[in-house]
Enzyme design. Structure first.
Site, PDB file in Angstrom:
ATOM      1  N   SER A   1      -0.784 120.030  33.742  1.00 41.25           N
ATOM      2  CA  SER A   1      -1.384 119.722  32.523  1.00 41.25           C
ATOM      3  C   SER A   1      -2.504 118.875  32.463  1.00 41.25           C
ATOM      4  O   SER A   1      -2.959 118.100  33.510  1.00 41.25           O
ATOM      5  CB  SER A   1      -0.357 118.928  31.695  1.00 41.25           C
ATOM      6  OG  SER A   1      -0.838 118.090  30.600  1.00 41.25           O
TER       7      SER A   1
ATOM      8  N   TYR B   1       5.482 111.326  30.907  1.00 38.63           N
ATOM      9  CA  TYR B   1       5.318 113.198  31.068  1.00 38.63           C
ATOM     10  C   TYR B   1       3.945 113.319  31.918  1.00 38.63           C
ATOM     11  O   TYR B   1       4.153 114.196  32.844  1.00 38.63           O
ATOM     12  CB  TYR B   1       4.817 113.747  29.495  1.00 38.63           C
ATOM     13  CG  TYR B   1       4.307 114.990  29.612  1.00 38.63           C
ATOM     14  CD1 TYR B   1       5.072 116.057  30.034  1.00 38.63           C
ATOM     15  CD2 TYR B   1       2.841 115.376  29.240  1.00 38.63           C
ATOM     16  CE1 TYR B   1       4.363 117.417  30.162  1.00 38.63           C
ATOM     17  CE2 TYR B   1       2.491 116.540  29.462  1.00 38.63           C
ATOM     18  CZ  TYR B   1       3.293 117.616  29.975  1.00 38.63           C
ATOM     19  OH  TYR B   1       2.649 118.803  29.913  1.00 38.63           O
TER      20      TYR B   1
ATOM     21  N   LYS C   1       3.444 115.206  35.842  1.00 41.01           N
ATOM     22  CA  LYS C   1       2.487 116.145  36.129  1.00 41.01           C
ATOM     23  C   LYS C   1       1.716 116.011  37.292  1.00 41.01           C
ATOM     24  O   LYS C   1       1.223 116.646  38.416  1.00 41.01           O
ATOM     25  CB  LYS C   1       1.866 116.810  35.071  1.00 41.01           C
ATOM     26  CG  LYS C   1       2.574 117.488  33.988  1.00 41.01           C
ATOM     27  CD  LYS C   1       3.311 118.981  34.499  1.00 41.01           C
ATOM     28  CE  LYS C   1       4.356 119.141  33.372  1.00 41.01           C
ATOM     29  NZ  LYS C   1       5.130 120.283  34.137  1.00 41.01           N
TER      30      LYS C   1
HETATM   31  C1  UD1 Z   1       0.055 117.110  25.890  1.00 41.06           C
HETATM   32  C2  UD1 Z   1      -0.998 117.536  27.091  1.00 41.06           C
HETATM   33  C3  UD1 Z   1      -1.019 118.877  27.078  1.00 41.06           C
HETATM   34  C4  UD1 Z   1       0.390 119.437  27.346  1.00 41.06           C
HETATM   35  C5  UD1 Z   1       1.430 118.981  25.924  1.00 41.06           C
HETATM   36  C6  UD1 Z   1       2.800 119.432  26.200  1.00 41.06           C
HETATM   37  C7  UD1 Z   1      -2.564 115.877  26.837  1.00 41.06           C
HETATM   38  C8  UD1 Z   1      -4.018 115.233  26.505  1.00 41.06           C
HETATM   39  N1  UD1 Z   1      -2.145 116.992  26.678  1.00 41.06           N
HETATM   40  O1  UD1 Z   1      -0.568 117.438  24.561  1.00 41.06           O
HETATM   41  O2  UD1 Z   1      -1.839 119.337  28.044  1.00 41.06           O
HETATM   42  O3  UD1 Z   1       0.534 120.958  27.506  1.00 41.06           O
HETATM   43  O4  UD1 Z   1       1.287 117.672  25.919  1.00 41.06           O
HETATM   44  O5  UD1 Z   1       3.508 118.939  25.041  1.00 41.06           O
HETATM   45  O6  UD1 Z   1      -2.077 114.943  27.100  1.00 41.06           O
HETATM   46  N2  UD1 Z   1      -0.295 114.778  16.570  1.00 41.06           N
HETATM   47  C9  UD1 Z   1      -0.454 114.407  15.003  1.00 41.06           C
HETATM   48  N3  UD1 Z   1       0.810 114.487  14.216  1.00 41.06           N
HETATM   49  C10 UD1 Z   1       1.802 115.216  14.835  1.00 41.06           C
HETATM   50  C11 UD1 Z   1       1.855 115.641  16.193  1.00 41.06           C
HETATM   51  C12 UD1 Z   1       0.585 115.706  16.934  1.00 41.06           C
HETATM   52  O7  UD1 Z   1      -1.489 113.791  14.598  1.00 41.06           O
HETATM   53  O8  UD1 Z   1       2.893 115.261  14.399  1.00 41.06           O
HETATM   54  C13 UD1 Z   1      -1.684 114.903  17.272  1.00 41.06           C
HETATM   55  C14 UD1 Z   1      -1.240 114.057  18.496  1.00 41.06           C
HETATM   56  O9  UD1 Z   1      -1.527 112.640  18.246  1.00 41.06           O
HETATM   57  C15 UD1 Z   1      -2.426 114.505  19.385  1.00 41.06           C
HETATM   58  C16 UD1 Z   1      -2.528 115.903  18.795  1.00 41.06           C
HETATM   59  O10 UD1 Z   1      -2.152 116.059  17.569  1.00 41.06           O
HETATM   60  O11 UD1 Z   1      -3.835 113.912  19.201  1.00 41.06           O
HETATM   61  C17 UD1 Z   1      -1.991 116.961  19.702  1.00 41.06           C
HETATM   62  O12 UD1 Z   1      -0.821 116.622  20.013  1.00 41.06           O
HETATM   63  P1  UD1 Z   1       0.323 117.599  20.778  1.00 41.06           P
HETATM   64  O13 UD1 Z   1       0.447 118.844  20.210  1.00 41.06           O
HETATM   65  O14 UD1 Z   1       1.760 116.667  20.800  1.00 41.06           O
HETATM   66  O15 UD1 Z   1      -0.231 117.636  22.330  1.00 41.06           O
HETATM   67  P2  UD1 Z   1      -0.617 116.814  23.237  1.00 41.06           P
HETATM   68  O16 UD1 Z   1       0.171 115.313  23.431  1.00 41.06           O
HETATM   69  O17 UD1 Z   1      -2.099 116.195  23.087  1.00 41.06           O
END
Ligand code: UD1
Length: 342
Positions: free
Chosen positions: A126, A151, A155
């Site tokens: 990741s 997490y 990785k």
């Molecule tokens: C992380 C990893 C990614 C991995 C994934 C698996 C990083 C940078 N990336 O993704 O490689 O494949 O985990 O789950 O760590 N968000 C909101 N509201 C919500 C949900 C999410 O604002 O209800 C925002 C989060 O704060 C983030 C973005 O959306 O900024 C993406 O979040 P998410 O889809 O959970 O993935 P990551 O945590 O970025």
């Protein structure tokens, strides 16, 4: 070629199996304990491909069961190891669960590869291993900063374990560093379907849109980014799936076993959370019920990829843009609604 996919019932695993069935003549088996997936996924795979996949309901963190299962499948050429937990926020709350599943699972897979002479392994890594980086985009030579969540730590540790094992065990190992896999299969019949409350942005958006969730939060609007929300590199799950075929083909061809091969898999475009929400509203014509909320613990501020290495060495060319990613996720969520109301 005979291939085992661990986590074949999961989001990326199921799309990879579909891609293998469509594009290769490989014989493919799945090992999935359904900790975070449902057996019904294999019905969906069959509906789309016309082929039934054998799934072994085994937990990869149970070594005895895993070895006995893999021993039943003779002459395996390679393992694509997806089976792991993947929610950043959940991992902060339940670190032991993450270390047990993700690290113990990987150790067991490696032990089985050694004992059963399976020489090719593709590991789901990741971009979270890069942590908060000063210069974007990141490529594979970017030094790894401190990990921000358990997490991400599993990785980063996973990759370190692979590098050590590679030196002592004659194996061809590839770690694919996914950025943010999203979207759903073109059929609209399969996609991400979290068993519990979703954590990832795209399922949260689509579940809010259909009213399964009342409203959603944007986690943090005071980041040092163009609109204050986090920036990520979203990449279509079918593009990610395709990369596994290319990586395994390349792995089998390899003669040099000196190093683990690392590849970034991202689109190269940084997209903020608010921009993702706007894109959804544009493609769906709906207005999302969201509020601006606190930062989520474990999140990095901004990250996106330079994926030139995967393009050059694997011939990997992602085909789907953000609107396609969003509309395929939306089509899938609507399919789930249709099935629920049928
Ligand atoms: C992380 C990893 C990614 C991995 C994934 C698996 C990083 C940078 N990336 O993704 O490689 O494949 O985990 O789950 O760590 N968000 C909101 N509201 C919500 C949900 C999410 O604002 O209800 C925002 C989060 O704060 C983030 C973005 O959306 O900024 C993406 O979040 P998410 O889809 O959970 O993935 P990551 O945590 O970025």
């Amino acid at each position: 070629m005979k291939v085992i996919v661990t986590g074949g019932g999961g989001y990326i695993g199921s799309h990879t199996i579909l891609n293998i069935l469509k594009e290769t003549t490989w014989e493919v088996y799945s090992i999935d304990s359904h900790i975070n997936s449902t057996p019904e996924t294999f019905d969906r795979i069959e509906k789309i491909s016309g082929k039934r996949i054998t799934n072994y309901n085994v937990d990869v963190s149970d070594f005895k069961a895993l070895k006995s299962c893999i021993s039943q499948i003779p002459n395996v050429n390679g393992i694509i190891h997806f089976a792991a937990l993947k929610a950043v926020g959940e991992s902060v709350e339940q670190p032991l669960l993450y270390y047990r599943n993700n690290i113990q699972g990987l150790l067991n897979i490696l032990e089985c590869c050694k004992d059963l002479k399976i020489n090719n392994l593709i590991f789901s890594s990741s971009c979270s291993i890069y942590g908060n980086v000063a210069n974007l985009p990141v490529d594979e030579s970017t030094p790894l900063a401190k990990t921000e969540s358990p997490y991400a730590a599993t990785k980063a540790m996973g990759e370190a374990i692979l590098s050590d094992v590679q030196k002592s065990q004659k194996m061809s190992i590839t770690a694919l560093r996914y950025f943010n896999p999203v979207g759903a299969h073109e059929s609209g019949l399969i996609g991400e379907n979290p068993i519990n409350k979703p954590n990832n942005l795209f399922p949260v958006i689509t579940q809010t849109a259909v009213g399964k969730m009342d409203k959603m939060s944007v986690f943090g609007v005071d980041y040092n980014t163009r609109d204050g929300s986090c920036v990520r590199d979203y990449i279509h799950v079918s593009d990610i799936a395709k990369a596994h075929i290319l990586a395994l083909e390349k792995s089998v061809e390899r003669k040099n076993f000196n190093n683990v091969q690392f590849y970034n898999l991202g689109s190269g475009n940084g997209v903020s959370v608010l921009e993702a929400l706007n894109t959804f509203e544009k493609i769906s014509g709906l207005s999302l019920n969201y509020e601006l909320d606190e930062r989520r613990v474990g999140d990095v501020e901004a990250i996106y990829s330079n994926s030139a290495k995967a393009k050059k060495e694997l011939g990997w060319i992602p085909k789907h843009d953000l609107e396609e990613m969003m509309s395929s996720s939306w089509k899938w969520q609507q399919q789930l609604e249709k099935e629920k109301n049928a």
